[in-house]
Design an enzyme around this catalytic site. Structure first.
Site, mmCIF file in Angstrom:
data_model
loop_
_atom_site.group_PDB
_atom_site.id
_atom_site.type_symbol
_atom_site.label_atom_id
_atom_site.label_comp_id
_atom_site.label_asym_id
_atom_site.label_seq_id
_atom_site.Cartn_x
_atom_site.Cartn_y
_atom_site.Cartn_z
ATOM 1 N N ASP A 181 0.855 -1.185 0.000
ATOM 2 C CA ASP A 181 0.000 0.000 0.000
ATOM 3 C C ASP A 181 0.889 1.232 0.000
ATOM 4 O O ASP A 181 2.011 1.202 0.519
ATOM 5 C CB ASP A 181 -0.895 0.017 1.235
ATOM 6 N N ASP A 222 -7.206 -1.449 -4.382
ATOM 7 C CA ASP A 222 -8.258 -1.036 -3.455
ATOM 8 C C ASP A 222 -9.191 -0.015 -4.106
ATOM 9 O O ASP A 222 -10.409 -0.048 -3.899
ATOM 10 C CB ASP A 222 -7.646 -0.428 -2.191
#
Length: 171
Positions: free
Chosen positions: A123, A142
Site C-alpha cells: 500500500d 483497493d
C-alpha cells in the site's frame, strides 16, 4: 442486453480491458514503490493532505485479519469463483455492472498477487490531515474494488431489477 449478443461481447471486452488496465497499473505502481522507497518511508506530495508511504499490509482493509493471508486468499478465491459463476445473473444485462464486477475482480486479483508473491499487500496512497487524522494507506487495487462496489451499488439502487416476478397463485 441480450446474452451472447454483439453488444454484450463489446461491453464485456471493454470491461475486461478496463479491469486488466487497473490490474496492470496496480502491479506496476507497486513495483515502482518497492524499488524507489524503503519500507516505512513517506514522501510528502501535497502537505498536509497527501503523501506516498510504503507499507505492507498483511490483512485486509484497516489491517483486519492481519496475519491471516491464506484465509484472505481463500475468501478472494471464493468471491472470484462466485462472481464468475453468477456473472450474468449479477449483471442483469446492465453494462455498468459488467464494469463494476470486473473492476472488483481486477482489484481482488491484484491484492491476491501481492499476498502470494510478496507475502503482504503493498500500500502507498496515504491521505491525512497533519498527524491528527490518517486514512488507512491503500493502493490501486483497493481503488478498483471501491469503484466497482460503488458502481454496482449505485446501479442496483437506480436500475430496476431485471428479474420478472412470478404471478401470485389464486389459492
Amino acid at each position: 442486453m441480450e446474452p451472447n449478443s454483439r453488444r454484450e461481447r463489446t461491453v464485456l471486452g471493454w470491461a475486461l480491458g478496463v479491469s486488466l488496465a487497473a490490474l496492470l497499473l496496480d502491479q506496476w505502481t507497486k513495483i515502482v514503490v518497492e524499488r524507489q522507497f524503503v519500507l516505512g518511508e513517506s514522501r510528502p506530495v501535497w502537505e498536509p493532505f497527501f503523501s506516498l508511504t510504503f507499507v505492507r499490509n498483511e490483512g485486509a482493509a484497516w489491517s483486519i485479519l492481519s496475519g491471516h493471508g491464506w484465509f484472505l486468499l481463500l475468501v478472494a478465491g471464493v468471491v472470484t469463483l462466485g462472481v464468475i459463476w453468477y456473472f450474468r445473473r449479477l449483471a442483469e444485462g446492465y453494462a455498468e455492472r459488467y464494469f463494476a464486477l470486473l473492476l472488483v475482480l481486477g482489484g481482488v486479483v491484484g491484492n491476491s498477487i501481492d499476498r502470494i508473491w510478496r507475502g503482504a499487500v503493498v500500500d502507498f496512497f496515504d491521505f491525512h490531515w497533519y498527524d491528527k487524522f490518517r486514512w488507512p494507506v491503500f493502493n490501486v487495487a483497493d481503488i478498483a474494488i471501491c469503484i466497482g462496489v460503488g458502481l454496482f451499488v449505485l446501479s442496483t439502487l437506480l436500475r430496476p431489477s431485471g428479474k420478472k416476478e412470478e404471478p401470485e397463485s389464486g389459492a
